[in-house]
Enzyme design. Structure first.
Site, PDB file in Angstrom:
ATOM      1  N   CYS A 403       0.810  -1.219   0.000  1.00  0.00           N
ATOM      2  CA  CYS A 403       0.000   0.000   0.000  1.00  0.00           C
ATOM      3  C   CYS A 403       0.841   1.266   0.000  1.00  0.00           C
ATOM      4  CB  CYS A 403      -0.931  -0.011   1.204  1.00  0.00           C
ATOM      5  SG  CYS A 403      -1.922  -1.528   1.315  1.00  0.00           S
ATOM      6  N   HIS A 539      -3.750   6.725   1.129  1.00  0.00           N
ATOM      7  CA  HIS A 539      -4.030   5.365   0.674  1.00  0.00           C
ATOM      8  C   HIS A 539      -5.450   5.016   1.066  1.00  0.00           C
ATOM      9  CE1 HIS A 539      -4.186   1.115   0.299  1.00  0.00           C
ATOM     10  NE2 HIS A 539      -4.033   0.874   1.586  1.00  0.00           N
ATOM     11  N   ASN A 569     -10.150  -0.911  -2.042  1.00  0.00           N
ATOM     12  CA  ASN A 569      -8.727  -0.746  -1.716  1.00  0.00           C
ATOM     13  C   ASN A 569      -7.903  -1.426  -2.797  1.00  0.00           C
ATOM     14  OD1 ASN A 569      -6.105  -1.095  -0.739  1.00  0.00           O
ATOM     15  ND2 ASN A 569      -6.747  -1.518   1.358  1.00  0.00           N
TER      16      ASN A 569
END
Length: 649
Positions: A403, A539, A569
């Site tokens: 990430c 993020h 995500n």
């Protein structure tokens, strides 16, 4: 069987959620198998005794609640046969007696079975329907036909069945006996199960469960008896168990060989570095200033909404509604791609080159940030070089920073530009949809997508577009291992341990904010670097969690931009995808200074403070499948929501 499919109604289906297939190549011991079985089947399933007790105490509010418990009980009763063996009714005279790969289950009569069956049969008509009485009656009929003809106790089932020879040596051992067997006994086909279509998502999931459970007993269940070997006649049929694939055979061989289990070494206690690592002030530390020449996004072509998840509820999921998923994660849908990761990355790379007006031979370095590539040789970066026709570059490699992939990629690109003074192609691409299996937490969160940036040398005398860069890594082993893929304990699917992820994200976000508050604003302005930030694009991990952590660190929700509601995500791709969507949605309409923090798997983190000019962003219109036309994509709306415009001006 981990990937999604679109059925003939255009709806997304996850076959692995309803058809359990464990990867036995990851298992070494019975203890490991027991842990998986206990987690996936036993902890969620009530026993027959518990179901009867709930019936007698009036604990069931609706027919659906009772049926769900019946289905969970039946999955539990089939926990080993459904994952390890193929059931093949065979004439007793034709059953091989000496083979070591043909087994017979040893069964015990179901204690109080008739009373447990009668309790369910009598209770169901007295309960109100939850949603649709006609559909619920139909599903109950399938489930009860299985439950009502059960003959054996489920609590005493061993994973390893005796061979035929071993069964015959045990006096009094019981197994299934069928006086006759029709090989054409009706079962549900794969298409029947996948194409199941009910208006109520929960009932659609339960209907699939019922069909799979029906297929576990492809014979006339009313004729089934339990019999000893001495009672079996040549023309009787028994149910021979065969290992379902070579991985199960390999597991059984490993158990027979008695191989000792492998244990990972214990991790040392984590200690902080001897001194902090400072942020990289790009303008002060580098002579060649980096400039963002292009940014493009490739969204997944299939929308998977929260209702789709409920339609695909797995047998090992706790109950949760579509609204509860949205409240817990801030996600209303995630986008999946029908393309493999390589093609997603290639589309993004080609788009970035086109937007920047660069030819492949002008690029000096190709960096790919991803944590979902199964391509090791050649690396995805070198694969892209070949596909793009790059005869030679200075460097091409993959970065696994999960990430934090975008900040890591931009940091490496900035350093490499100093050496070669040529543009760097940074591709951030992820495909999670085929790596989740039936893990609910992961299925709720992750999506697919790709983005690519061309970062080149700024013109002489220009300040460039990047102010600050910072990367971090590590922490306590529990945080380093908070997101795992492949994870043998979860059938090699990606798994997330929420408390540890929240701990590392909170730790890093607070540290980043503190550092930026202690750095001066650029260009001689008053205040801190944090004061100079126009927009925060974090993020897109979990909107609910990130907002909580941001507020704890002194930020307000209206300082942050999110697109996770619609894309999920996407790990390394999430920040550049969000920047693209902020331009597309009219949130970024002129050059702004963006703070882009990333944090996640492996306890890695990083941020970039950079200038985003909407002119370098190639705005694309994502496509979504029409819900009732077989999945053909149609353009999605590109208009920004009013609340988004109000929040960001």
């Amino acid at each position: 069987m981990n990937a999604f499919v679109l059925n003939r109604h255009g709806r997304m289906v996850f076959p692995s959620n309803v058809m359990p297939e464990l990867d036995f190549s990851t298992l070494e011991t019975l203890e490991q198998l027991d842990n998986v079985i206990r987690r996936d089947f036993e902890t969620k399933a009530p026993s027959g005794t518990e179901i009867m007790g709930k019936v007698r105490t009036g604990a069931y509010d609706t027919r659906y609640d009772l049926m769900r418990d019946l289905a969970l009980n039946l999955f539990w009763a089939n926990r080993f046969s459904i994952t390890m063996y193929d059931k093949r009714p065979t004439r007793w005279a034709d059953v091989p007696r000496t083979r070591d790969d043909v087994f017979l289950p040893v069964l015990q009569p179901w204690e109080d079975g008739e009373a447990k069956i009668a309790a369910v049969e009598q209770a169901y008509p007295t309960l109100p329907a939850r949603w649709d009485g006609e559909v619920e009656d139909r599903v109950f009929g399938i489930l009860f036909d299985v439950y009502g003809h059960r003959r054996h106790q489920a609590t005493t089932l061993p994973a390893i069945k005796p061979t035929v020879a071993e069964f015959m040596q045990h006096s009094g051992a019981l197994t299934f006996r069928l006086p006759s067997y029709d090989p054409d006994h009706p079962v549900y086909s794969y298409a029947d199960i996948v194409d199941c279509d009910e208006d109520v998502p929960e009932l659609e999931a339960l209907h699939r469960w019922a069909m799979v459970l029906h297929n576990q007993y492809p014979w006339d269940r009313s004729q089934v008896e339990l019999a000893e070997a001495s009672q079996l006649r040549d023309d009787d049929y028994v149910v021979a168990f065969h290992p379902r694939d070579r991985e199960v055979r390999g597991f059984l061989r490993r158990l027979a060989a008695g191989a000792p289990p492998r244990h990972a070494p214990a991790a040392r206690e984590s200690r902080p570095p001897v001194r902090p690592f400072p942020a990289v002030d790009v303008r002060q530390q580098f002579g060649v200033r980096p400039r963002l020449e292009a940014l493009v996004a490739v969204h997944g072509d299939q929308a998977c909404g929260n209702e789709d998840l409920i339609r695909n509820t797995a047998y090992n999921w706790s109950p949760m509604s579509a609204d509860e998923i949205a409240a817990k994660t801030g996600i209303e849908q995630r986008r999946y791609s029908s393309l493999p990761l390589e093609e997603l990355a290639l589309q993004a790379a080609e788009g970035a080159l086109a937007k920047a007006g660069r030819e492949p031979e002008e690029i000096g370095v190709v960096l790919v940030c991803t944590c979902t590539s199964s391509r090791l040789i050649p690396s995805l970066a070198t694969y892209l070089c070949g596909q793009l026709g790059m005869h030679q570059v200075y460097a091409a490699y993959d970065l696994i920073a999960a990430c934090a992939g975008m900040p890591y990629g931009v940091a490496d690109a900035t350093r490499l530009i100093q050496e070669i003074e040529r543009p760097v192609l940074v591709v951030c691409a992820e495909k999670f949809s085929d790596k989740i299996g039936n893990v609910r937490t992961s299925r709720m969160i992750f999506g697919d997508g790709a983005s690519a940036m061309v970062i080149g040398p700024a013109p002489e005398g220009s300040d460039g577009d990047i102010d600050l860069l910072k990367t971090y890594a590590s922490g306590p082993a529990s945080e380093v291992n908070s997101i795992l893929w492949p994870n043998p304990e979860f059938d090699n699917n990606i798994t997330v341990f929420g408390p540890q992820v929240k701990a590392l994200a909170g730790r890093y976000l607070a540290q980043m904010i503190t550092e930026l508050e202690q750095l001066p604003a650029p260009d001689g302005r008053d205040g801190s670097m944090m004061d100079a930030i126009d927009l925060i694009v974090p993020h897109q991990a979990n909107k609910t969690m990130v907002i909580q952590l941001a507020e704890r660190a002194g930020l307000s929700a209206d300082q942050l931009y999110f697109n996770i509601e619609q894309v999920g995500n996407t790990s390394s791709a999430s920040i550049p995808l969000a920047i693209h969507d902020a331009v597309r949605d009219g949130v970024i309409t002129e050059p702004v200074r963006v703070f882009a923090p990333g944090f996640g798997a492996g306890a890695v983190a990083g941020y970039a403070v950079m200038r985003i000019d909407p002119a370098v962003v190639a705005v694309s219109t994502p496509t979504v499948p029409h819900p009732h036309d077989g999945g053909e994509p149609v353009p999605a709306s590109t208009s920004a929501s009013e609340d988004m415009r109000e929040a960001f001006g």
